[in-house]
Design an enzyme around this catalytic site. Structure first.
Site, PDB file in Angstrom:
ATOM      1  N   MET A 332       0.992  -1.455   0.263  1.00 18.59           N
ATOM      2  CA  MET A 332      -0.228   0.283  -0.037  1.00 18.59           C
ATOM      3  C   MET A 332       0.365   1.034   0.106  1.00 18.59           C
ATOM      4  SD  MET A 332      -2.828   1.236  -0.353  1.00 18.59           S
ATOM      5  CE  MET A 332      -4.386  -0.363   0.576  1.00 18.59           C
ATOM      6  N   GLU A 410      -2.900  -2.328   9.986  1.00 21.95           N
ATOM      7  CA  GLU A 410      -4.094  -0.965  10.962  1.00 21.95           C
ATOM      8  C   GLU A 410      -3.724  -1.741  12.922  1.00 21.95           C
ATOM      9  OE1 GLU A 410      -7.231  -0.056   9.139  1.00 21.95           O
ATOM     10  OE2 GLU A 410      -5.256   0.652   9.306  1.00 21.95           O
ATOM     11  N   LYS A 415       0.304   2.985  14.759  1.00 18.34           N
ATOM     12  CA  LYS A 415      -0.206   4.179  13.853  1.00 18.34           C
ATOM     13  C   LYS A 415       0.253   4.871  15.141  1.00 18.34           C
ATOM     14  CE  LYS A 415      -3.396   2.262  11.013  1.00 18.34           C
ATOM     15  NZ  LYS A 415      -2.760   2.705   9.889  1.00 18.34           N
ATOM     16  N   HIS A 458      -8.354   7.758   3.037  1.00 20.10           N
ATOM     17  CA  HIS A 458      -7.721   6.547   2.712  1.00 20.10           C
ATOM     18  C   HIS A 458      -7.728   5.716   1.764  1.00 20.10           C
ATOM     19  CE1 HIS A 458     -10.748   2.840   3.093  1.00 20.10           C
ATOM     20  NE2 HIS A 458      -9.129   2.028   3.189  1.00 20.10           N
ATOM     21  N   ASN A 508     -15.499   1.124   3.704  1.00 15.13           N
ATOM     22  CA  ASN A 508     -15.854  -0.752   3.827  1.00 15.13           C
ATOM     23  C   ASN A 508     -17.067  -1.220   4.912  1.00 15.13           C
ATOM     24  OD1 ASN A 508     -13.456  -1.909   3.232  1.00 15.13           O
ATOM     25  ND2 ASN A 508     -12.196  -0.211   4.952  1.00 15.13           N
TER      26      ASN A 508
END
Length: 733
Positions: A332, A410, A415, A458, A508
């Site tokens: 990503m 995630e 983070k 995102h 999502n």
């Protein structure tokens, strides 16, 4: 004439230069069509005119087709209903065919000098000319892409193209909306001559002076359809196989595809003037379908408005990005670094060690190499693009960045750690964007020293192919931060939608119920093959089990775990959840490990097969599905997503139906034929939708329960575009 400038030279050739005032690109309005009629009548009646050449006065291209703003914005408004409305629509739609045919039969040779993009009505005008010259420009292409917005060529394209290049090639080109470069168009027979860019008019005039023929091939007695017509042995096979192929590709979801086939099949059996009327009849029927109306609104108006930054707050100067840092060099993060570099942005790609960072840059190098191989970049430009990316574990190199995009795993804790490490080197005005796909932005912003600069950005995987970026506003995110984030997304040539904070956000939150419904069906005893076949028949790109393999089963397990942890006792497990976790524990991670719900052979050309071990998890008891059951399964998979979108509106997660529709199609491939997830509800009718949800709630559970918002809208006879989007849509149009 307002849209064409004319010049009659000493040889009697009338040069008509198409140049719509006040527009960057030529399109066909009623006014432009009237001008073409004037040109045709002059050619027919004025003896001094020996021939006509049509070209463009725009540097942007020749003509992009019909003016959809006029078409969809009320210029073709009809007052009747039923057959009366169809007749009114026919009369309006036939004008283009009538006028192009006047030009084609004016008695003088007409050549077109295509000096740029010629799409839709632009190519249809060109095919109504007797000779087609095209310049070999790098951006020049021709095509009939109407099918992509829910209609099909209605200006003679469905009749002239098969008569030029053969039925099979024409049907493929039109049903897929393909565009062709000059040499491709020449090889197929769409154009007669390719010349150096800038020499188009000269070549067109030369043809008129030396060979000019004022009669179209299909108006000559000896004309034969290339490859044969519907009753020719070879031609008939095209329609037999074509029906099957189109059904396989579209599952009958697109009226435009079916009506295109009808128009071509019937039109090739009759004289040309009658064929044009047949085309217009089917075109009119298509234009009146809810699918066409919704697709035109979403793929033209909404995409255009969002692409111009419709969600951007006013009052803030545009931000120019000189350097952007990306945290996390996995697939990503590397994908984000690649699209930034392709947009000319200096990029710092950071990971925990040099080896990991280099691996991410190597992925960028592979993507750039593909662009070079395809001729999209020169080797020198490719290397210059790659040189914009600095791969490093050194956070101090973030200094000077205008924005940081965090793309690590995630995990809220991870983070938080990288947020603090990055902010230590950021200017006070810099934006920090998290690429989280599920964790609320307001929760993540707690780790930031300046939450007003913290926002969700995102991306969707694979980043180089997926056009959507979901921008998520936290509780403290400032409008200035939002404006900068939209500027960034537009700079990297993506489409931004703006949503408010919640777990899973919008995309999502709506997509997960699709895959979850697949698990419900699996647990209920439906054969996995039935589940995925029905899923594809909805118009989704893949069935729910296939989709989970593509996303990665281990990622889904991580998301589920994070959600269960956050929701505590309120969390309700999904049937099949434990079985998927067990598959992951056994190394079945999905496509990336070559095994998940499906087994993926090492040979790329080999076909994937369902894993036999699925029967050990849930024994299939429903092995066949009649049409009624298939419709019910399709409804379950679509409606569970749509009712979730309605809940998002009720919760204020999303407020603009345009962004909901565009986001659903670009984000997770929601059935494009519907025009998007909100357009689906509007086309069904909110009251009908609520009644069906009540039935499905009783049959399958509370996940189908309609929110109060839907009940209120049903009682008032409202639509989503009427309640939430009327002003915005009118402004965009």
């Amino acid at each position: 004439m307002e849209n064409f400038k004319t010049d009659l030279d000493a040889d009697g050739i009338l040069l008509c230069t198409f140049d719509v005032p006040g527009k960057t690109m030529n399109t066909f309005t009623k006014g432009a069509l009237a001008d073409v009629e004037t040109i045709a009548n002059r050619a027919r009646t004025e003896a001094e005119i020996k021939g006509v050449v049509i070209t463009s006065g725009k540097t942007t291209g020749f003509c992009a087709g019909a003016d959809l703003e006029e078409l969809f914005g009320g210029g073709w408004e009809v007052s009747g209903t039923g057959e009366q409305a169809l007749k009114q629509t026919f009369d309006l739609a036939f004008e283009m065919n009538r006028i192009y045919r006047l030009l084609e039969t004016c008695g003088k040779p007409v050549a077109v000098a295509i000096n740029g993009l010629a799409l839709g009505g632009g190519l249809e005008l060109s095919m109504a000319c007797h000779y087609r010259v095209i310049g070999n420009g790098p951006k020049t292409q021709v095509g009939l892409p109407e099918i992509k917005i829910g209609i099909f060529p209605g200006g003679g394209g469905s009749q002239r193209l098969p008569r030029l290049i053969g039925t099979q090639a024409a049907l493929l080109a039109m049903s897929e909306g393909k565009s062709f470069k000059p040499q491709e168009a020449l090889g197929m027979g769409i154009v007669h001559e390719v010349v150096e860019a800038g020499k188009e008019v000269e070549a067109a005039k030369a043809w008129i002076k030396t060979k000019g023929d004022p009669v179209a091939p299909w108006d000559k007695k000896d004309f034969k359809i290339p490859g044969g017509g519907p009753y020719h042995p070879a031609g008939s096979q095209v329609f037999i196989m074509g029906n099957a192929m189109l059904r396989k590709q579209s599952y009958g979801n697109y009226p435009a595809v079916v009506n295109l086939m009808h128009a071509v099949y019937e039109g090739l059996q009759v004289p040309f003037d009658t064929a044009l009327k047949i085309e217009t009849r089917y075109f009119s029927k298509t234009l009146m379908t809810p699918q066409a109306k919704a697709m035109m609104r979403t793929f033209f108006f909404s995409m255009q408005a969002i692409g111009k930054g419709s969600g951007r707050p006013e009052g803030y100067a545009k931000t120019e990005f000189t350097q952007v840092a990306v945290l996390g060099a996995g697939m990503m993060g590397a994908g984000i670094a690649y699209v930034q570099a392709m947009a000319g942005i200096k990029t710092v790609l950071i990971d925990r060690d040099q080896e990991s960072a280099d691996k991410g840059k190597a992925h960028c190098a592979d993507l750039i190499k593909k662009q070079v191989t395809r001729g999209k970049l020169t080797p020198e430009a490719g290397q210059a693009t790659l040189d914009l990316i600095t791969a490093t574990p050194d956070y101090s190199l973030i200094a000077g960045s205008d924005l940081v995009v965090e793309a690590v795993f995630e995990s809220s804790d991870l983070k938080a750690t990288v947020t603090k490490a990055a902010e230590a080197h950021l200017a006070e005005t810099a934006v920090f964007g998290s690429n989280t796909s599920t964790i609320p932005i307001s929760d993540l912003a707690k780790a930031s020293a300046r939450p007003k600069n913290y926002i969700g950005i995102h991306f969707f995987s694979p980043v180089d192919k997926m056009m959507l970026v979901e921008i998520i506003m936290g509780k403290e995110t400032s409008d200035e931060t939002l404006a900068k984030s939209i500027d960034y997304v537009l700079k990297i040539r993506k489409t931004p939608i703006v949503v408010n904070d919640s777990r899973y956000f919008f995309a999502n939150r709506c997509f997960i119920p699709f895959t979850a419904e697949g698990l419900h069906l699996w647990a209920e005893g439906y054969s996995p093959a039935i589940i995925d076949n029905a899923g594809r028949m909805t118009g989704m790109p893949r069935g729910p089990l296939e989709m989970m393999d593509d996303v990665a089963l281990d990622l889904l397990v991580k998301i589920t775990s994070e959600t269960a942890k956050a929701e505590g006792d309120a969390y309700v497990p999904i049937p099949g959840e434990k079985e998927v976790a067990a598959m992951v524990a056994d190394g079945r991670l999905g496509r990336k490990s070559n095994k998940g719900f499906y087994d993926y052979p090492a040979e790329k050309t080999a076909t994937k097969t369902l894993w036999p071990g699925l029967a050990d998890k849930f024994q299939p008891t429903i092995l066949e599905a009649d049409p009624a059951l298939v419709e019910e399964l399709k409804k379950r998979m679509l409606y569970v997503q749509a009712v979730t979108a309605a809940r998002c509106f009720e919760d204020g997660v999303i407020t603009d139906p345009r962004e909901a529709d565009v986001g659903s199609i670009l984000g997770w491939g929601f059935a494009p034929w519907s025009g998007g997830i909100v357009s689906l509800i509007d086309s069904i009718g909110v009251a009908t939708f609520v009644a069906e949800l009540d039935r499905m709630t009783a049959a399958y559970g509370d996940r189908f329960a309609p929110p109060q918002l839907l009940r209120d809208m049903a009682a008032k006879g409202e639509t989503f575009y009427g309640r939430f989007g009327k002003t915005k849509v009118e402004k965009a149009a």
